[in-house]
Design a protein around this motif. Structure first.
Motif, PDB file in Angstrom:
ATOM      1  N   GLU A 294      -9.584  11.301   3.752  1.00 28.65           N
ATOM      2  CA  GLU A 294      -8.218  10.781   3.700  1.00 28.65           C
ATOM      3  C   GLU A 294      -8.238   9.514   2.845  1.00 28.65           C
ATOM      4  OE1 GLU A 294      -5.348  11.884   4.598  1.00 28.65           O
ATOM      5  OE2 GLU A 294      -5.889  13.507   5.964  1.00 28.65           O
ATOM      6  N   GLY A 295      -7.145   9.279   2.150  1.00 26.20           N
ATOM      7  CA  GLY A 295      -7.083   8.100   1.301  1.00 26.20           C
ATOM      8  C   GLY A 295      -5.690   7.519   1.201  1.00 26.20           C
ATOM      9  N   PHE A 296      -5.616   6.358   0.577  1.00 22.43           N
ATOM     10  CA  PHE A 296      -4.348   5.676   0.311  1.00 22.43           C
ATOM     11  C   PHE A 296      -4.552   4.758  -0.888  1.00 22.43           C
ATOM     12  CE2 PHE A 296      -6.732   3.096   3.253  1.00 22.43           C
ATOM     13  CZ  PHE A 296      -6.524   1.776   2.854  1.00 22.43           C
ATOM     14  N   PHE A 297      -3.465   4.170  -1.357  1.00 25.30           N
ATOM     15  CA  PHE A 297      -3.509   3.296  -2.513  1.00 25.30           C
ATOM     16  C   PHE A 297      -3.141   1.872  -2.105  1.00 25.30           C
ATOM     17  CE2 PHE A 297      -2.727   7.546  -4.025  1.00 25.30           C
ATOM     18  CZ  PHE A 297      -3.543   7.660  -5.121  1.00 25.30           C
ATOM     19  N   VAL A 298      -3.822   0.901  -2.712  1.00 23.03           N
ATOM     20  CA  VAL A 298      -3.535  -0.510  -2.496  1.00 23.03           C
ATOM     21  C   VAL A 298      -3.098  -1.095  -3.822  1.00 23.03           C
ATOM     22  CG1 VAL A 298      -4.480  -2.759  -1.861  1.00 23.03           C
ATOM     23  CG2 VAL A 298      -5.196  -0.716  -0.628  1.00 23.03           C
ATOM     24  N   VAL A 299      -2.007  -1.856  -3.812  1.00 21.87           N
ATOM     25  CA  VAL A 299      -1.466  -2.468  -5.028  1.00 21.87           C
ATOM     26  C   VAL A 299      -1.587  -3.977  -4.886  1.00 21.87           C
ATOM     27  CG1 VAL A 299       0.550  -2.681  -6.516  1.00 21.87           C
ATOM     28  CG2 VAL A 299       0.157  -0.566  -5.236  1.00 21.87           C
TER      29      VAL A 299
ATOM     30  N   PHE B 172       0.851  -1.189   0.000  1.00 19.56           N
ATOM     31  CA  PHE B 172       0.000   0.000   0.000  1.00 19.56           C
ATOM     32  C   PHE B 172       0.887   1.240   0.000  1.00 19.56           C
ATOM     33  CE2 PHE B 172       0.828   0.303   4.489  1.00 19.56           C
ATOM     34  CZ  PHE B 172       0.461   1.578   4.899  1.00 19.56           C
ATOM     35  N   ILE B 173       0.331   2.332  -0.514  1.00 20.89           N
ATOM     36  CA  ILE B 173       1.056   3.600  -0.612  1.00 20.89           C
ATOM     37  C   ILE B 173       0.227   4.656   0.108  1.00 20.89           C
ATOM     38  CG2 ILE B 173       2.002   5.351  -2.170  1.00 20.89           C
ATOM     39  CD1 ILE B 173       1.997   3.068  -4.347  1.00 20.89           C
ATOM     40  N   ASP B 174       0.882   5.361   1.017  1.00 20.55           N
ATOM     41  CA  ASP B 174       0.213   6.408   1.796  1.00 20.55           C
ATOM     42  C   ASP B 174       1.062   7.668   1.698  1.00 20.55           C
ATOM     43  OD1 ASP B 174      -1.048   8.023   3.646  1.00 20.55           O
ATOM     44  OD2 ASP B 174      -0.371   6.872   5.379  1.00 20.55           O
ATOM     45  N   TYR B 175       0.708   8.552   0.799  1.00 23.05           N
ATOM     46  CA  TYR B 175       1.503   9.768   0.572  1.00 23.05           C
ATOM     47  C   TYR B 175       1.445  10.745   1.742  1.00 23.05           C
ATOM     48  CZ  TYR B 175       2.007   8.251  -4.264  1.00 23.05           C
ATOM     49  OH  TYR B 175       2.306   7.531  -5.393  1.00 23.05           O
ATOM     50  N   ASP B 176       0.369  10.694   2.534  1.00 21.28           N
ATOM     51  CA  ASP B 176       0.225  11.623   3.661  1.00 21.28           C
ATOM     52  C   ASP B 176       0.795  11.066   4.969  1.00 21.28           C
ATOM     53  OD1 ASP B 176      -1.055  13.490   2.037  1.00 21.28           O
ATOM     54  OD2 ASP B 176      -3.030  12.612   2.429  1.00 21.28           O
ATOM     55  N   GLY B 177       1.076   9.781   5.016  1.00 22.34           N
ATOM     56  CA  GLY B 177       1.647   9.185   6.224  1.00 22.34           C
ATOM     57  C   GLY B 177       0.688   9.103   7.396  1.00 22.34           C
ATOM     58  N   VAL B 178      -0.613   8.929   7.126  1.00 21.57           N
ATOM     59  CA  VAL B 178      -1.603   8.906   8.198  1.00 21.57           C
ATOM     60  C   VAL B 178      -2.277   7.539   8.365  1.00 21.57           C
ATOM     61  CG1 VAL B 178      -2.051  11.392   8.114  1.00 21.57           C
ATOM     62  CG2 VAL B 178      -3.398   9.833   6.669  1.00 21.57           C
ATOM     63  N   TRP B 179      -1.881   6.562   7.556  1.00 26.74           N
ATOM     64  CA  TRP B 179      -2.449   5.218   7.639  1.00 26.74           C
ATOM     65  C   TRP B 179      -1.386   4.224   8.073  1.00 26.74           C
ATOM     66  CZ3 TRP B 179      -7.597   4.462   6.922  1.00 26.74           C
ATOM     67  CH2 TRP B 179      -8.316   5.485   6.270  1.00 26.74           C
ATOM     68  N   THR B 180      -1.805   3.226   8.864  1.00 28.39           N
ATOM     69  CA  THR B 180      -0.906   2.112   9.199  1.00 28.39           C
ATOM     70  C   THR B 180      -1.606   0.818   8.801  1.00 28.39           C
ATOM     71  OG1 THR B 180      -1.792   1.922  11.445  1.00 28.39           O
ATOM     72  CG2 THR B 180       0.155   3.302  11.154  1.00 28.39           C
ATOM     73  N   LYS B 181      -0.800  -0.117   8.289  1.00 28.93           N
ATOM     74  CA  LYS B 181      -1.354  -1.424   7.923  1.00 28.93           C
ATOM     75  C   LYS B 181      -1.384  -2.292   9.162  1.00 28.93           C
ATOM     76  CE  LYS B 181      -1.072  -5.312   4.791  1.00 28.93           C
ATOM     77  NZ  LYS B 181      -1.300  -6.275   5.839  1.00 28.93           N
ATOM     78  N   ASN B 182      -2.517  -2.921   9.404  1.00 30.95           N
ATOM     79  CA  ASN B 182      -2.662  -3.844  10.522  1.00 30.95           C
ATOM     80  C   ASN B 182      -2.169  -5.226  10.091  1.00 30.95           C
ATOM     81  OD1 ASN B 182      -3.901  -1.739  11.998  1.00 30.95           O
ATOM     82  ND2 ASN B 182      -5.826  -2.176  10.966  1.00 30.95           N
ATOM     83  N   GLY B 183      -2.225  -6.199  10.959  1.00 33.61           N
ATOM     84  CA  GLY B 183      -1.722  -7.534  10.650  1.00 33.61           C
ATOM     85  C   GLY B 183      -2.494  -8.242   9.545  1.00 33.61           C
ATOM     86  N   ASP B 184      -3.772  -7.947   9.410  1.00 32.44           N
ATOM     87  CA  ASP B 184      -4.579  -8.540   8.349  1.00 32.44           C
ATOM     88  C   ASP B 184      -4.663  -7.545   7.197  1.00 32.44           C
ATOM     89  OD1 ASP B 184      -6.077  -6.598   9.555  1.00 32.44           O
ATOM     90  OD2 ASP B 184      -7.765  -7.879  10.062  1.00 32.44           O
ATOM     91  N   LEU B 185      -5.593  -7.740   6.304  1.00 32.33           N
ATOM     92  CA  LEU B 185      -5.759  -6.783   5.209  1.00 32.33           C
ATOM     93  C   LEU B 185      -6.690  -5.656   5.651  1.00 32.33           C
ATOM     94  CD1 LEU B 185      -5.869  -8.890   1.942  1.00 32.33           C
ATOM     95  CD2 LEU B 185      -4.101  -7.332   2.747  1.00 32.33           C
TER      96      LEU B 185
END
Length: 195
Positions: A190-195, A163-176
């Protein structure tokens, strides 16, 4: 009458403290507090930390002792909230020695609300190529949202890469799933990208 919280999230309870003060120079007897109006709120219960009050079943509370000069007593009434808006709660108090006096306070009941979008950046790809999605959470409500979590539920035929977070406000948890690390302010997104 004082609302303990002036702004309440829909579904939470509104609590009012009813304070009675003898500002005169005589002892008051048979002090009675009456709920006169609470449109938009639904009466739930009351509580008294002093043991000085009894409720008569008709939203009237009778003080079970005299109210002495300069004495201040109180109890609490609790209301459920089922709709948004500004609601005024009115009570009156009287005694054998006084005329009826009224007091009121107003609460605003607000509703949290949000929308989430998942936007495919690549409309079509060849087998083996990466697909990118933008995930955006919009706060459509009147209150800041906390503990916002986005979960990836269905992705048949795809394998998660990053995942890509340009603002730095998201964290990935252990699951999806991803957690927003800051409150999402009313009206913002707020948003982010998932690849």
């Amino acid at each position: 009458k004082i609302a303990l919280d002036k702004v309440i999230i829909l579904g939470n309870q509104a609590v009012f403290e009813i304070i009675v003060t003898n500002t005169g120079n005589v002892v008051l007897h048979d002090v009675i507090v009456s709920e006169d109006s609470f449109n938009g709120l639904i009466y739930d219960s009351w509580y008294d930390n002093t043991g000085l009050w009894n409720e008569n079943g008709q939203l009237k509370w009778i003080m079970n002792s005299p109210l002495y000069t300069g004495e201040i007593v109180s109890f609490y009434v609790v209301f459920n909230t089922t709709t948004t808006g500004r609601f005024t709660n009115v009570v009156s108090v009287d005694s054998n020695e006084t005329n009826k006096k009224s007091a009121n306070d107003t609460v605003e009941v607000i509703k949290p609300d949000f929308a989430v979008e998942k936007i495919s950046i690549n409309r079509s790809v060849l087998v083996g190529e990466q697909v990118m999605f933008e995930i955006v959470v919009h706060n459509l409500g009147q209150v800041d949202l906390t503990n916002v979590v986005v979960r990836e539920d269905t992705f048949t035929g795809l394998v998660y890469d990053s995942f890509i977070d340009y603002d730095g406000v998201w964290t990935k948890n252990g699951d999806l799933s991803w957690s927003l690390t800051t409150p999402l302010r009313a009206g913002e997104y707020e948003g982010f990208f998932v690849v």
